[in-house]
Design an enzyme around this catalytic site. Structure first.
Site, PDB file in Angstrom:
ATOM      1  N   CYS A 107      45.071  38.095  41.260  1.00  0.00           N
ATOM      2  CA  CYS A 107      44.122  37.130  41.815  1.00  0.00           C
ATOM      3  C   CYS A 107      43.600  37.597  43.176  1.00  0.00           C
ATOM      4  CB  CYS A 107      44.763  35.745  41.871  1.00  0.00           C
ATOM      5  SG  CYS A 107      43.578  34.400  42.086  1.00  0.00           S
ATOM      6  N   HIS A 193      46.637  34.812  36.599  1.00  0.00           N
ATOM      7  CA  HIS A 193      48.014  34.729  37.111  1.00  0.00           C
ATOM      8  C   HIS A 193      49.016  34.854  35.967  1.00  0.00           C
ATOM      9  CE1 HIS A 193      47.513  33.467  41.367  1.00  0.00           C
ATOM     10  NE2 HIS A 193      46.388  32.922  40.946  1.00  0.00           N
ATOM     11  N   GLU A 195      52.053  35.366  36.245  1.00  0.00           N
ATOM     12  CA  GLU A 195      53.341  34.819  36.707  1.00  0.00           C
ATOM     13  C   GLU A 195      53.394  33.296  36.628  1.00  0.00           C
ATOM     14  OE1 GLU A 195      50.919  34.523  40.529  1.00  0.00           O
ATOM     15  OE2 GLU A 195      50.864  35.563  38.602  1.00  0.00           O
TER      16      GLU A 195
END
Length: 253
Positions: A107, A193, A195
């Site tokens: 990002c 993202h 994660e």
């Protein structure tokens, strides 16, 4: 003896309190994701992760002290000229130009890498992109992942507006045309993202709704898609392939 692999995580922000209480800081979240990817691939590797607060301390690891570099996301704008952002851009540019260490950006980190390589950043023409959404992979992205699309969590309004020289774009979404950058052995970055999960996304969407950043319609849409299946683990496996210098995707090794 397992091989030791050292990943330096440059934390470009702090996680919000509900996330921090449950999952920790970005370094903890990325450690968990990278560990799961190692286990899924059966690698005999001992992961060592170091934490670098580049906002408050503006201190950076020496390239000889890590095997792979990872830049986190952030609420800040990567195209602003705050001193810590300019310092971070200079550092990443130096690592990319003067070392052979692989660099991963997520990002904000994706945008910082693009800026360090000379690309233009700005407000995304497609506006906010949030929660789980589809990314259509081009030929480069399909070579990397072996599939035509991926589903990933998104949380951004800024974007990379041009592909830096020496890299390729991996694909785009209806809202954002440059979703990832790749240079074999050197760079892998994602606007999304990998994660994030349902818990993290719900807390971030909720916080930004409370702050009146997201209106009711955005909040409801984001929450409705937060629990959809996503390909974060697939992205983490691709990150390991970059870190370890292996072929584009597993079935091509």
């Amino acid at each position: 003896m397992p091989r030791v692999f050292r990943v330096a995580v440059l934390e470009c922000d702090k996680t919000i309190e509900p996330v921090r209480a449950n999952r920790g800081q970005y370094v903890d979240i990325f450690r968990s994701l990278l560990t799961r990817a190692l286990e899924s691939e059966g690698h005999d590797i001992h992961l060592e992760v170091s934490q670098w607060d580049v906002v408050a301390s503006q201190s950076y690891p020496r390239p000889e002290d890590f095997d792979g570099l990872l830049l986190s996301g952030s609420k800040h704008c990567a195209f602003h000229d705050e001193p810590w952002i300019l310092s971070l851009v200079d550092y990443v540019r130096e690592v990319l130009h003067a070392s052979d260490k692989p660099v991963v950006g997520i990002c904000f980190g994706h945008q910082i890498i693009a800026r360090a390589l000379g690309a233009k950043l700005g407000i995304n023409p497609g506006g906010w992109e949030i929660s789980v959404d589809r990314i259509d992979l081009n030929e480069h992205g399909q070579e990397l992942f072996g599939i035509p699309t991926v589903q990933l969590h998104q949380m951004h309004r800024d974007a990379v507006l041009e592909v830096p020289e020496g890299t390729v774009n991996l694909g785009g979404s209806p809202s954002c045309r440059i979703q990832g950058l790749f240079k074999p052995g050197t760079v892998l970055s994602f606007q999304a993202h990998p994660e994030f999960d349902e818990f993290i996304m719900e807390k971030v969407v909720g916080r930004r709704h409370e702050q009146a950043i997201f209106d009711d319609a955005m909040f409801e849409s984001g929450m409705a898609r937060a629990g959809l299946p996503h390909d974060g683990l697939l992205v983490a496996q691709a990150i390991w392939r970059l870190f370890l210098g292996t072929a584009a995707r597993k079935d091509g090794c």
